[in-house]
Motif scaffolding. Structure first.
Motif, PDB file in Angstrom:
ATOM      1  N   MET A   1      23.853  78.086  65.712  1.00 25.87           N
ATOM      2  CA  MET A   1      23.182  76.621  65.327  1.00 25.87           C
ATOM      3  C   MET A   1      21.605  77.509  65.292  1.00 25.87           C
ATOM      4  O   MET A   1      20.653  77.276  63.736  1.00 25.87           O
ATOM      5  CB  MET A   1      22.281  76.881  66.265  1.00 25.87           C
ATOM      6  CG  MET A   1      21.329  75.529  66.878  1.00 25.87           C
ATOM      7  SD  MET A   1      21.216  74.211  65.902  1.00 25.87           S
ATOM      8  CE  MET A   1      22.411  72.599  67.636  1.00 25.87           C
ATOM      9  N   LYS A   2      21.263  78.430  65.037  1.00 25.05           N
ATOM     10  CA  LYS A   2      20.323  79.666  65.315  1.00 25.05           C
ATOM     11  C   LYS A   2      20.418  79.870  64.034  1.00 25.05           C
ATOM     12  O   LYS A   2      19.196  79.180  62.405  1.00 25.05           O
ATOM     13  CB  LYS A   2      19.960  80.872  65.725  1.00 25.05           C
ATOM     14  CG  LYS A   2      19.522  81.247  67.112  1.00 25.05           C
ATOM     15  CD  LYS A   2      19.624  82.417  67.269  1.00 25.05           C
ATOM     16  CE  LYS A   2      19.515  82.418  69.084  1.00 25.05           C
ATOM     17  NZ  LYS A   2      19.343  84.018  69.854  1.00 25.05           N
TER      18      LYS A   2
ATOM     19  N   ALA B   1      21.737  72.298  56.286  1.00 24.18           N
ATOM     20  CA  ALA B   1      22.567  73.163  56.842  1.00 24.18           C
ATOM     21  C   ALA B   1      22.705  72.720  58.183  1.00 24.18           C
ATOM     22  O   ALA B   1      23.997  72.435  59.220  1.00 24.18           O
ATOM     23  CB  ALA B   1      22.169  73.934  56.487  1.00 24.18           C
ATOM     24  N   VAL B   2      21.841  72.204  59.322  1.00 25.66           N
ATOM     25  CA  VAL B   2      22.028  72.166  60.481  1.00 25.66           C
ATOM     26  C   VAL B   2      22.812  70.517  60.431  1.00 25.66           C
ATOM     27  O   VAL B   2      23.739  70.557  61.346  1.00 25.66           O
ATOM     28  CB  VAL B   2      20.639  71.213  60.736  1.00 25.66           C
ATOM     29  CG1 VAL B   2      20.223  70.654  62.565  1.00 25.66           C
ATOM     30  CG2 VAL B   2      19.546  72.903  60.850  1.00 25.66           C
ATOM     31  N   LEU B   3      22.516  69.555  60.152  1.00 26.49           N
ATOM     32  CA  LEU B   3      23.439  68.696  59.548  1.00 26.49           C
ATOM     33  C   LEU B   3      24.624  68.468  59.432  1.00 26.49           C
ATOM     34  O   LEU B   3      25.990  68.088  60.177  1.00 26.49           O
ATOM     35  CB  LEU B   3      22.803  66.839  58.290  1.00 26.49           C
ATOM     36  CG  LEU B   3      21.346  66.805  58.583  1.00 26.49           C
ATOM     37  CD1 LEU B   3      20.936  65.663  57.641  1.00 26.49           C
ATOM     38  CD2 LEU B   3      21.291  65.886  59.888  1.00 26.49           C
TER      39      LEU B   3
ATOM     40  N   SER C   1      23.778  77.690  76.203  1.00 26.42           N
ATOM     41  CA  SER C   1      24.773  78.176  75.101  1.00 26.42           C
ATOM     42  C   SER C   1      24.874  77.258  73.676  1.00 26.42           C
ATOM     43  O   SER C   1      25.982  77.407  72.842  1.00 26.42           O
ATOM     44  CB  SER C   1      26.360  78.089  75.882  1.00 26.42           C
ATOM     45  OG  SER C   1      26.168  76.821  75.812  1.00 26.42           O
ATOM     46  N   VAL C   2      24.363  76.145  73.900  1.00 27.61           N
ATOM     47  CA  VAL C   2      24.248  75.563  72.647  1.00 27.61           C
ATOM     48  C   VAL C   2      23.315  75.232  71.215  1.00 27.61           C
ATOM     49  O   VAL C   2      23.762  75.221  70.877  1.00 27.61           O
ATOM     50  CB  VAL C   2      24.262  73.501  72.703  1.00 27.61           C
ATOM     51  CG1 VAL C   2      24.997  72.927  72.113  1.00 27.61           C
ATOM     52  CG2 VAL C   2      26.321  73.819  73.838  1.00 27.61           C
TER      53      VAL C   2
ATOM     54  N   GLU D   1      11.322  75.959  71.434  1.00 25.58           N
ATOM     55  CA  GLU D   1      11.113  76.837  70.366  1.00 25.58           C
ATOM     56  C   GLU D   1      12.084  76.443  69.522  1.00 25.58           C
ATOM     57  O   GLU D   1      11.959  75.673  68.437  1.00 25.58           O
ATOM     58  CB  GLU D   1      10.640  78.487  69.951  1.00 25.58           C
ATOM     59  CG  GLU D   1       9.534  78.936  70.974  1.00 25.58           C
ATOM     60  CD  GLU D   1       9.041  80.145  70.657  1.00 25.58           C
ATOM     61  OE1 GLU D   1      10.295  80.396  70.426  1.00 25.58           O
ATOM     62  OE2 GLU D   1       7.916  80.629  70.829  1.00 25.58           O
ATOM     63  N   HIS D   2      13.245  76.382  69.707  1.00 23.83           N
ATOM     64  CA  HIS D   2      14.600  75.876  69.180  1.00 23.83           C
ATOM     65  C   HIS D   2      14.435  74.888  68.746  1.00 23.83           C
ATOM     66  O   HIS D   2      15.383  73.901  67.958  1.00 23.83           O
ATOM     67  CB  HIS D   2      15.885  76.653  70.252  1.00 23.83           C
ATOM     68  CG  HIS D   2      15.925  78.265  69.842  1.00 23.83           C
ATOM     69  ND1 HIS D   2      15.390  79.071  69.872  1.00 23.83           N
ATOM     70  CD2 HIS D   2      16.715  79.087  68.818  1.00 23.83           C
ATOM     71  CE1 HIS D   2      16.201  80.037  69.392  1.00 23.83           C
ATOM     72  NE2 HIS D   2      16.985  80.412  68.744  1.00 23.83           N
ATOM     73  N   VAL D   3      14.097  73.977  69.785  1.00 17.51           N
ATOM     74  CA  VAL D   3      13.921  72.102  70.274  1.00 17.51           C
ATOM     75  C   VAL D   3      12.987  71.982  69.277  1.00 17.51           C
ATOM     76  O   VAL D   3      13.353  71.026  68.555  1.00 17.51           O
ATOM     77  CB  VAL D   3      13.974  72.041  71.718  1.00 17.51           C
ATOM     78  CG1 VAL D   3      13.205  70.591  71.459  1.00 17.51           C
ATOM     79  CG2 VAL D   3      15.042  71.872  72.386  1.00 17.51           C
ATOM     80  N   THR D   4      11.393  71.981  69.009  1.00 16.55           N
ATOM     81  CA  THR D   4      10.813  71.831  67.830  1.00 16.55           C
ATOM     82  C   THR D   4      11.192  72.380  66.468  1.00 16.55           C
ATOM     83  O   THR D   4      11.242  71.403  65.499  1.00 16.55           O
ATOM     84  CB  THR D   4       9.581  72.462  68.083  1.00 16.55           C
ATOM     85  OG1 THR D   4       9.598  73.976  68.392  1.00 16.55           O
ATOM     86  CG2 THR D   4       9.301  72.110  69.647  1.00 16.55           C
ATOM     87  N   ILE D   5      12.058  73.846  66.431  1.00 11.34           N
ATOM     88  CA  ILE D   5      12.721  73.531  64.692  1.00 11.34           C
ATOM     89  C   ILE D   5      13.905  72.718  64.260  1.00 11.34           C
ATOM     90  O   ILE D   5      13.713  72.023  63.711  1.00 11.34           O
ATOM     91  CB  ILE D   5      12.778  75.161  65.472  1.00 11.34           C
ATOM     92  CG1 ILE D   5      12.139  75.938  65.725  1.00 11.34           C
ATOM     93  CG2 ILE D   5      14.011  75.056  63.273  1.00 11.34           C
ATOM     94  CD1 ILE D   5      12.488  77.276  65.142  1.00 11.34           C
ATOM     95  N   LEU D   6      14.852  72.211  65.519  1.00  8.46           N
ATOM     96  CA  LEU D   6      15.575  71.128  65.775  1.00  8.46           C
ATOM     97  C   LEU D   6      15.200  69.898  65.238  1.00  8.46           C
ATOM     98  O   LEU D   6      16.073  69.257  64.020  1.00  8.46           O
ATOM     99  CB  LEU D   6      16.282  71.015  66.957  1.00  8.46           C
ATOM    100  CG  LEU D   6      17.725  70.172  66.587  1.00  8.46           C
ATOM    101  CD1 LEU D   6      19.097  70.553  65.671  1.00  8.46           C
ATOM    102  CD2 LEU D   6      18.687  69.966  67.935  1.00  8.46           C
TER     103      LEU D   6
END
Length: 551
Positions: A39-40, A49-51, A32-33, A118-123
C-alpha cells in the motif's frame, strides 16, 4: 458493528493500560492493510498505481489475482471501519492534557492514529482522482460503471420506490465494487471529520494540517461528482470548521477555508448556469415540453440538494446559536447528528439580526472568503430553487449586512437589482415572500442614500415619489416588533406588486436589462492556471470591462 460495540463497552474498564492494549490490538488489522509495504508503495507512486493495487485495472476473470484483489478491497473497507471507530473513541483511551499547538500526539496510541490518518488522506487523493479522464482510462471498462450511482441510488435521489428492482443486483460484480469504493470514500471522510472532533489533540492543530488536507484529500475536488461533494461537506468539512479549537481557528481557517468556498461557488454557479442554458435552449427550439431523462433529473435533484446543504453549512458557520445543544436535545428529542445538528432555525432569522457567531466573525474577516460567501448567497437568490433562495435571503439579512455596508454604488445597484429579480422569480412558488421582502427593505435601509440604488427602485413600474417616501419611513423604523415586521413586509409587497406580477424583463427600462440578468455574476469564469491567484472580488465580477473580458 461488533467492534464498535466492544470498544464502547471498553469504556467501563478502569485500567487505562488494558484499554490501550485492547485498542492497539483492534487497530492492528487496520494497520496491517493501510500501512502495508504494498500500500505504501502504491500511495507514493500514483493514483493509477493505487487503483491497480486494488485490482480495478484488470478484467474480473475469477483468477487467483482477481480473488486476491476482491479480498484486499474488503480488508481496506474493514480497516477503515476499525480506524473510524478508534478515532471516535480515542479520548477515552488517551484523555487530553493541556491543549497546545505543538502538533505532537500525546501517547503511542495517538501516534498510531495520526500515522494511519495521514495514510488515509493520501488514499483519498488516489480515490478522488478516479474521475479524472486520464485515470478513468486506466480503469478496466467492466469497472467504470462502478464510478457512477447505481439504479437504486438514482431512484432514491428522485424519491422513487426501489422495491421493484431485481433482487440479484447485489450479485453483480460492478455493484460490489461500487459499494466498496463508495464505502471507502465515505469512511475516509468520516475519519477526517472525526480526527478534527474526537482526537484528544485535534487534527486542526497539527502543523500544516490545512496544507496537507488540501494537497491530499481535497486536491481533486473539481473532478469529484456532486453526490460525493455532499458527503465530503457533511462528514469532513463541516466538522473540521465547526469543531476547530479556538487557538487554531485563525491559522487553520486562513489556509483551509478560501479554496473550499471558492470551489463551492465555482461548482454551484457553473452547474446552475449549465442547467439554465439547457432550459433556455429547449425553450428556443420548442422542446420545453420534452421530458427529462433520468440522468438529467438526477443531476438536477443533486444540484438542488448540494445547494441547500451548502447554504445550511454557511448558516452553521456564520449564525450564532440561539439554543445550546443540550437544551435543544431536551426541547426536540430527535435522532440528530451530535454536533452539527444544533443548527439555528433560520425560520426565525429575521427576528435576530446581526447574530454573527464567533466563528462567523473569523470567517467574514477573511476578505476572500467573505467575497465568495456573498457571491454565492446573492447568486443563489436568482437560481430556480425557491427554498435555497429563501434560505440565502434570511442569511444575508441576519448576518451579512455589515459586510455590505461599504459596497460601491454600482455594485450595490446590481446586487439590489438581483434581489428584485429574485422577488419576481420566486413570487409564484414561494408561499411566504417575507424573507425576500425583508431583504429588500434592509438593503434599501443600508443603501438608500446611493443614487444608483434609488434609480433602480424608481425604475419599477408604479414606484414614484410617494412610494419612495413610504420606503424611507419604513427604513427609519429601527426597533420593531414581530408584528411590525410583518406589516413592513406587506407594505413593501404592495409597493412592488407590479414587479411581482410581471415578467422581469418588462419590469425595467431597456438600459437596465443587462443589470437584471447579471451575466457577470452567473457566468462561470475560465479556470486559471495553477500558481495564479484568482480574483474573487465583487468589483472584478461587476466591473465595467467584465463583459468584454468574458466575450
Amino acid at each position: 458493528m461488533l467492534v464498535e460495540a466492544v470498544m464502547t463497552l471498553s469504556k467501563c474498564v478502569e485500567d487505562s493500560s488494558k484499554r490501550i492494549a485492547f485498542y492497539n490490538e483492534a487497530l492492528s488489522s487496520a494497520q496491517s492493510v493501510l500501512q502495508s509495504e504494498e500500500m505504501k508503495k502504491a500511495l507514493t507512486s500514483s493514483p493509477t498505481a493505487v487503483l491497480k493495487y486494488l485490482g480495478l485495472c484488470t478484467a474480473p476473470d475469477q483468477s487467483e489475482t482477481d480473488q486476491e484483489a476482491k479480498s484486499l478491497r474488503s480488508q481496506v473497507v474493514y480497516g477503515l471501519k476499525i480506524l473510524l471507530v478508534a478515532v471516535k473513541h480515542s479520548r477515552v483511551v488517551s484523555p487530553s492534557s493541556e491543549g497546545h499547538l505543538s502538533g505532537q500526539a500525546e501517547s503511542p496510541f495517538n501516534t498510531l492514529l495520526w500515522n494511519l490518518i495521514e495514510h488515509v488522506t493520501i488514499l483519498a487523493r488516489a480515490l478522488t482522482a478516479m474521475w479524472l479522464p486520464e485515470v478513468m482510462d486506466s480503469i478496466h471498462p467492466a469497472y467504470r460503471k462502478a464510478m457512477d450511482l447505481t439504479e437504486q441510488e438514482k431512484l432514491g435521489v428522485l424519491g422513487c420506490p426501489t422495491s421493484g428492482l431485481e433482487d440479484d443486483v447485489s450479485a453483480n460484480i460492478c455493484y460490489r465494487v461500487h459499494c466498496q469504493l463508495f464505502s471507502m470514500l465515505e469512511l475516509i471522510y468520516g475519519c477526517i471529520g472525526a480526527a478534527g472532533e474526537s482526537l484528544s489533540l485535534p487534527f486542526q492543530v497539527s502543523p500544516n494540517a490545512a496544507e496537507n488536507l488540501l494537497a491530499t484529500a481535497f486536491c481533486n475536488l473539481p473532478s469529484v461528482p456532486n453526490y460525493h461533494i455532499r458527503i465530503l461537506l457533511k462528514l469532513a468539512v463541516r466538522v473540521l470548521i465547526l469543531q476547530c479549537p479556538p487557538d487554531a481557528v485563525l491559522p487553520f481557517l486562513n489556509v483551509f477555508l478560501p479554496p473550499i468556498v471558492n470551489f463551492m461557488f465555482e461548482r454551484l454557479a457553473t452547474d446552475w448556469e449549465k442547467m439554465k442554458t439547457k432550459q433556455s435552449l429547449c425553450t428556443e427550439t420548442g422542446n420545453s415540453d420534452k421530458k427529462q431523462t433520468k440522468e438529467e433529473a438526477v443531476a438536477e435533484r443533486l444540484l438542488f440538494s448540494l445547494t441547500r446543504d451548502y447554504i445550511r453549512f454557511l448558516e452553521n458557520c456564520l449564525y450564532k446559536k440561539l439554543v445550546e445543544p443540550q437544551q435543544r436535545e431536551l426541547q426536540n428529542p430527535r435522532n440528530e447528528e451530535s454536533v452539527i445538528s444544533a443548527e439555528v432555525d433560520m425560520q426565525d432569522a429575521d427576528k435576530e439580526e446581526g447574530m454573527l457567531s464567533d466563528m462567523g466573525k473569523h470567517i467574514m474577516a477573511l476578505e476572500e472568503v467573505c467575497q465568495s460567501v456573498l457571491l454565492v448567497l446573492f447568486s443563489c437568490l436568482t437560481w430556480p430553487d425557491t427554498n435555497s433562495s429563501v434560505m440565502a435571503a434570511r442569511l444575508i439579512t441576519s448576518v451579512c449586512l455589515e459586510a455590505l455596508s461599504s459596497t460601491p454604488d454600482e455594485t450595490a445597484a446590481k446586487l439590489f437589482t438581483t434581489v428584485l429579480q429574485a422577488l419576481q422569480l420566486h413570487s409564484q412558488q414561494a408561499s411566504d415572500l417575507s424573507a425576500l421582502l425583508q431583504l429588500v427593505l434592509r438593503l434599501y435601509q443600508l443603501w438608500g442614500t446611493k443614487p444608483a440604488v434609488v434609480a433602480v427602485l424608481q425604475s419599477v413600474p408604479g414606484v414614484g415619489k410617494k412610494e419612495l417616501q413610504s420606503m424611507r419611513r419604513l427604513c427609519a423604523e429601527r426597533e420593531v416588533t414581530d408584528k411590525q415586521r410583518r406589516q413592513q413586509a406587506r407594505q413593501v409587497k404592495e409597493m412592488l406588486s407590479s414587479l411581482i406580477t410581471m415578467d422581469v424583463s418588462e419590469a425595467f427600462p431597456v438600459s437596465c436589462k443587462s443589470v437584471v440578468h447579471l451575466p457577470e455574476l452567473l457566468k462561470s469564469r475560465k479556470r486559471q492556471d495553477r500558481g495564479t491567484v484568482a480574483d474573487y472580488s465583487l468589483e472584478s465580477l461587476f466591473g465595467p470591462d467584465r463583459n468584454n473580458e468574458q466575450r
